[in-house]
Write an enzyme that holds these catalytic residues in place. Sequence first.
Site, PDB file in Angstrom:
ATOM      1  N   GLU A 139       0.802  -1.257   0.237  1.00  0.00           N
ATOM      2  CA  GLU A 139      -0.031   0.016  -0.496  1.00  0.00           C
ATOM      3  C   GLU A 139       0.861   1.443  -0.204  1.00  0.00           C
ATOM      4  OE1 GLU A 139      -3.029  -0.531   2.862  1.00  0.00           O
ATOM      5  OE2 GLU A 139      -3.781  -2.064   2.419  1.00  0.00           O
ATOM      6  N   ARG A 150      -2.654 -10.441   2.833  1.00  0.00           N
ATOM      7  CA  ARG A 150      -3.620 -11.658   2.997  1.00  0.00           C
ATOM      8  C   ARG A 150      -4.241 -11.267   1.350  1.00  0.00           C
ATOM      9  NH1 ARG A 150      -6.347  -7.723   3.658  1.00  0.00           N
ATOM     10  NH2 ARG A 150      -6.157  -6.279   5.809  1.00  0.00           N
TER      11      ARG A 150
END
Length: 447
Positions: A274, A292
């Site tokens: 991110e 994940r």
Amino acid sequence: MTIGRVFVANRGEIAVRIVRACRALGVEAVVGVSDVDRDSAAARLADRAVCIGPARATESYLRPETIVQAALGTGCDAIHPGYGFLSENPRLARLAREEGLRFVGPPAEVIELAGDKLAARGKAAEAGLPLVPGGEVATLEEARRFARESGYPVLLKAAGGGGGRGIKLAHDDAELTALFGVAVAEAESAFGDPRLYVERFVPAARHVEAQVAADEHGAVVHLGERDCSVQRRYQKVIEEAPAPSITDEQRESLTGAAVAFARAIGYVNLGTVEFMLDAATGEHFFLECNCRIQVEHPVTEEVTGRDLVAEQLRIAAGERLSFAQEDVALHGHAVEARLTAEDVEHGFRPSPGRLERFLVPDVAGLRVDTHCSDGTLIPPYYDSLMAKLIGHGPDRATAVDVLGEALDRTEVEGVRTNRELLREVLASDDFANGAVTTRWLEEVALA
């Protein structure tokens, strides 16, 4: 494929999604359910369902030892944790490995590194990724010193936090003083780690993330990027792929940085790196790595045509990636809205209950990931996500129109939802122009 039976350690729509991926691969799926989820969609769809404890997550879905024993007791070869709950819990990954089970995710050591925001920042710096100015602070005085040098406002973040939790925004010395002790206490309570770091706050920030995939044979690729800037209290509401209003140069720099970081930490399986993109300057900065599958993975699946959950299972089985970087091509645009059981008019208060009616229309270009139908119980113990509606089309405007039509015609009775808010966001000029930042929903749409 060497995995014949998978234990699904989750609930709701992601449990349904994993079960369907297992079926597509000819793999059996066993779902662990709490007492209140015995009659859930995932339980009915799976080959078998076993109760792992009472309704409260701390007594069922958040117990690593229980999950591993349930997987072993049902003859499973692997555990898929989905997202949330224990998906980024290194103890579960380690216990699974010790018992000879495949964990559908990266190794425990990688989860620990990525989960430590300070260690992750260090690795990102080593890999040459740009970082928001900031660093660890042990005392309030250190935090004040940084804030005065860099300029207010600043963010206090839990070093062991993630998913938008453990973040405090301070605009001046007084606010920083008031929040510092609270932030330490919350970090300790939520993550068992009281450490904090402070960083410069970027007012006009966009949240852009890159999907990466890596196998245990050394291959690392990206599958493009997503924009997740429509957020409330750091929780995503609407996501899309590819990100609007960024240049090809920015896109290549961001996805290249994501691959570099994944290589630097020895990442294996599917993950998301991110970034914060400064809308004013066009600069992007590393934020964190989520170890994940993401809630918003369907938008990437829609524009790449690849089943990411099936790919997770293949990687966990020791197979090589089924595609190379040059095989990744984006087709059109996809936008996802999270339909939740919340009372928006009363502070987004959860709205549990039994669905008297749940109908999402059949619209061309629409994908629906859900565990809901008429009669489904929305319990008060878990996340309020009911469904993800994903509009896909040859361009962004078409994808938004598909999603908007679906939301207009969706019928939900029995609980309150955020449907009207989602529709308002899609219809706004700022969203249409790709001019939304992470503060936009709270400061403009909800103001």
